[in-house]
Design a protein around this motif. Structure first.
Motif, PDB file in Angstrom:
ATOM      1  N   VAL A 298      -9.463  -4.609  -5.566  1.00  0.00           N
ATOM      2  CA  VAL A 298      -8.958  -6.081  -5.269  1.00  0.00           C
ATOM      3  C   VAL A 298      -7.747  -6.331  -4.891  1.00  0.00           C
ATOM      4  O   VAL A 298      -6.879  -5.465  -5.204  1.00  0.00           O
ATOM      5  N   SER A 299      -7.474  -7.135  -4.183  1.00  0.00           N
ATOM      6  CA  SER A 299      -6.230  -7.487  -3.561  1.00  0.00           C
ATOM      7  C   SER A 299      -5.233  -8.082  -4.522  1.00  0.00           C
ATOM      8  O   SER A 299      -3.841  -8.006  -4.533  1.00  0.00           O
TER       9      SER A 299
ATOM     10  N   GLY B 128       2.550   2.633  -3.392  1.00  0.00           N
ATOM     11  CA  GLY B 128       1.840   1.279  -3.011  1.00  0.00           C
ATOM     12  C   GLY B 128       1.375   0.678  -4.167  1.00  0.00           C
ATOM     13  O   GLY B 128       1.288   1.354  -5.342  1.00  0.00           O
ATOM     14  N   ILE B 129       0.678  -0.404  -4.064  1.00  0.00           N
ATOM     15  CA  ILE B 129      -0.090  -0.980  -5.295  1.00  0.00           C
ATOM     16  C   ILE B 129      -1.657  -0.962  -5.155  1.00  0.00           C
ATOM     17  O   ILE B 129      -2.155  -1.498  -4.050  1.00  0.00           O
TER      18      ILE B 129
ATOM     19  N   TYR C 115       0.968   1.109  -9.875  1.00  0.00           N
ATOM     20  CA  TYR C 115       2.044   0.408  -9.357  1.00  0.00           C
ATOM     21  C   TYR C 115       3.063   1.257  -9.049  1.00  0.00           C
ATOM     22  O   TYR C 115       3.785   1.920  -9.769  1.00  0.00           O
ATOM     23  N   PHE C 116       3.357   1.572  -7.695  1.00  0.00           N
ATOM     24  CA  PHE C 116       4.121   2.389  -7.131  1.00  0.00           C
ATOM     25  C   PHE C 116       5.152   1.732  -5.991  1.00  0.00           C
ATOM     26  O   PHE C 116       4.466   1.871  -4.936  1.00  0.00           O
ATOM     27  N   ASP C 117       6.051   1.020  -6.348  1.00  0.00           N
ATOM     28  CA  ASP C 117       6.956   0.308  -5.085  1.00  0.00           C
ATOM     29  C   ASP C 117       7.538   1.469  -4.406  1.00  0.00           C
ATOM     30  O   ASP C 117       7.793   1.197  -3.309  1.00  0.00           O
ATOM     31  N   VAL C 118       7.945   2.491  -5.016  1.00  0.00           N
ATOM     32  CA  VAL C 118       8.494   3.627  -4.223  1.00  0.00           C
ATOM     33  C   VAL C 118       7.707   4.775  -4.585  1.00  0.00           C
ATOM     34  O   VAL C 118       6.757   4.734  -5.330  1.00  0.00           O
TER      35      VAL C 118
END
Ligand code: 5FX
Length: 541
Positions: A404-405, A393-394, A381-384
């Protein structure tokens, strides 16, 4: 006669915090000013501005000054007796830089005690939005610096880290290359004392109290890609590779326990501080947390803040291409190893908002309702743009390693927390750290109040987790360092200073079978991490 006390400050990413302790190291006062909530006129989010390129991240320097004015007024209205403060020290978010304009030193020295400081200093900064640690916009400057000094490993061997985008030398290089006129606003006055100064957030904060430019300390200076951590002196080749005339703008670095001088008369006149109150060098938030958590050899400290940072006390470090080696703030003969994970509390808060209706109670219930190991579901989990590793990104994978999405909400929450802690263990062990039977994990920062989160931390590391009374370990460490600075000339170690302090408290121990459960998951996580690492497609393709 009021009992003497000591103040510890923390100019962190989202707020300004202060703690007061008495001679028995008991906390007698705590306060904070939250930038977004209490200073809405600056319109920050999480205390910062994320620019449209999604790489540049800054904070308004005047917001930090106004926050200090505000917190001192809050303390005064609460009847805090400033005359009892014998010494103060502090911390600042690491790597951020503040650019004092020509002539600022006089304004700082002669600020009128009739005015709040931010009114006097409003014209003192040639860069009004300071670059901070969340910035990732200096990749080209990083490559140029590594090339200039003989490569990434050579730079790490000299300064403790390969070139990192957030590190101050690269940020200064970017300002020099993009705004040379801003950089060159310096002229040496006949006395040779440069009119312009570049400070770290920590030395900038110390300057506010000192009433003149405060020096950079060895420990926070280790986060610039400019300081030779063995000799504790600026590296000429690094300085020259970043910008001309940089050494006179930075001043000489000092040991972190240095007493810089008495508090500026501004504070005695305006708030009633004793003119004998001493200012001890400020340092970075993570080095200050190391002091606050009274880290010992073999412990791992994990600060769960805006960034999650893992750090440990180390005698003989081997700088590598991952992680950082800093001069130790409490013992200048030793070092501290640090790993920074940028997607920390802001990432947890975003998932809490999306999957637990913004409630930590619901978030914790989701952790309780899902099994350890999450039935093999793993997430990144990398929003930035993440620092450790370089990825963004995720990315979600099911038990068969298929992308998986999405996950059900409670699975998403556990995948986030397990993923954050598995990354910490994997990268700590890459730095050579071994989780041993006597390993203690000392947790601090906001999330350290959440026992369900700590239980996952304990299970993933298969080690007991301890917490200290306050989540504000950087503040507490700064107050301890204020005392240490006063007694250091008598060769008293920090450990002796803080032996009266409350011991870290056992919070959670690993669940039975945790080691067997997470070993294979850690292996899978490390393998999948290779798939999500940021590999920008070369623009020529
Ligand atoms: O960049 C970091 C450490 O290298 C962060 O932990 C900042 O110090 C947070 F303020």
């Amino acid at each position: 006669m009021a009992a003497p006390c000591y103040l510890g400050w923390d100019f962190s990413t989202q707020q300004l915090k202060v703690i007061a302790i008495d001679e028995q190291l008991r906390v007698i006062y705590e306060d904070n000013v939250h930038f977004d909530k209490d200073l809405p006129e600056f319109k920050t989010q999480g205390g910062v501005y994320i620019h449209s390129d999604r790489l540049t991240v800054t904070s308004p320097v005047l917001m930090w000054v106004k926050a200090l004015d505000m917190i001192l007024e809050k303390m005064r209205s609460s009847g805090f007796n400033f005359s009892q403060v014998k010494a103060l020290s502090g911390a600042g978010q690491q790597h951020g830089s503040v650019y004092w304009k020509k002539g600022s030193i006089q304004i700082l020295k002669n600020a009128s005690s009739e005015l709040p400081l931010h009114q006097s200093l409003k014209g003192c900064f040639s860069v009004s939005n300071s670059p901070i640690w969340m910035d990732s916009s200096t990749a080209s400057q990083c490559r140029a610096l590594e090339k200039a000094v003989g490569g990434a490993q050579q730079l790490a061997s000299v300064t403790g880290s390969r070139a990192y985008e957030r590190f101050t030398g690269n940020q200064i290089a970017k300002i020099y290359s993009q705004n040379p006129e801003v950089y060159k606003q310096t002229e040496l006055v006949p006395t040779g004392a440069p009119q312009k100064r570049i400070s770290l957030v920590s030395s900038f904060a110390a300057s506010l109290f000192l009433g003149t430019y405060a020096p950079i300390d060895y420990s926070d200076g280790s986060g610039m890609n400019l300081l030779q951590i063995w000799e504790k002196a600026w590296s000429k080749s690094c300085l020259d590779a970043c910008a001309p005339g940089l050494e006179e703008r930075l001043g000489c670095p000092v040991p972190s326990h240095s007493v810089l001088g008495p508090i500026s008369p501004y504070y005695s006149q305006r708030y009633g501080f004793s003119p004998d109150c001493k200012i001890v060098a400020f340092t970075g938030d993570n080095p200050a947390s190391l002091a606050g958590m009274r880290l010992q050899e073999g412990d791992i400290a994990i600060s769960l803040g805006t960034s999650d940072t893992l750090f440990l006390w180390i005698q003989e470090p081997t700088p590598a291409l991952e992680g950082h080696i800093l001069c130790n703030p409490v013992d200048s003969q030793t070092y501290m190893a640090l790993l920074c994970f940028k997607n920390g509390s802001l990432m947890r808060e975003r998932i809490r908002d999306d999957c637990a209706s913004g409630s930590w109670d619901e978030f914790s219930k989701a952790l309780s309702s899902t099994v350890a190991g999450n039935n093999g579901n793993l997430g990144f989990y990398f929003d930035v743009m993440e620092i450790t590793p370089e990825a963004v990104g995720i990315h979600r994978f099911n038990r068969d390693n298929e992308k998986v999405s999405n996950f059900p909400k409670e699975v998403e929450i556990r995948a986030l927390i397990e993923g954050q802690f598995m990354a910490k263990r994997i990268h700590a062990e890459k730095l050579g750290y071994k989780v041993l039977p006597r390993t203690r994990i000392l947790a601090t920062g906001g999330a350290s109040h959440n026992k369900k989160i700590l239980q996952v931390l304990s299970d993933v590391f298969s080690a007991p987790v301890f917490t200290i009374d306050t989540a504000n370990s950087a503040c507490l460490g700064s107050a301890y360092r204020a005392i240490h600075g006063l007694v250091d000339e008598r060769n008293v170690s920090l450990a002796d200073v803080v032996k009266l302090a409350p011991e870290p408290r056992l919070a959670v121990t690993p669940a039975p079978g945790a080691q067997e459960l997470y070993c294979p998951l850690l292996k899978r996580y490390a393998e999948l991490e290779q798939k999500v690492i940021y590999n920008p497609v070369p623009s020529c393709l």
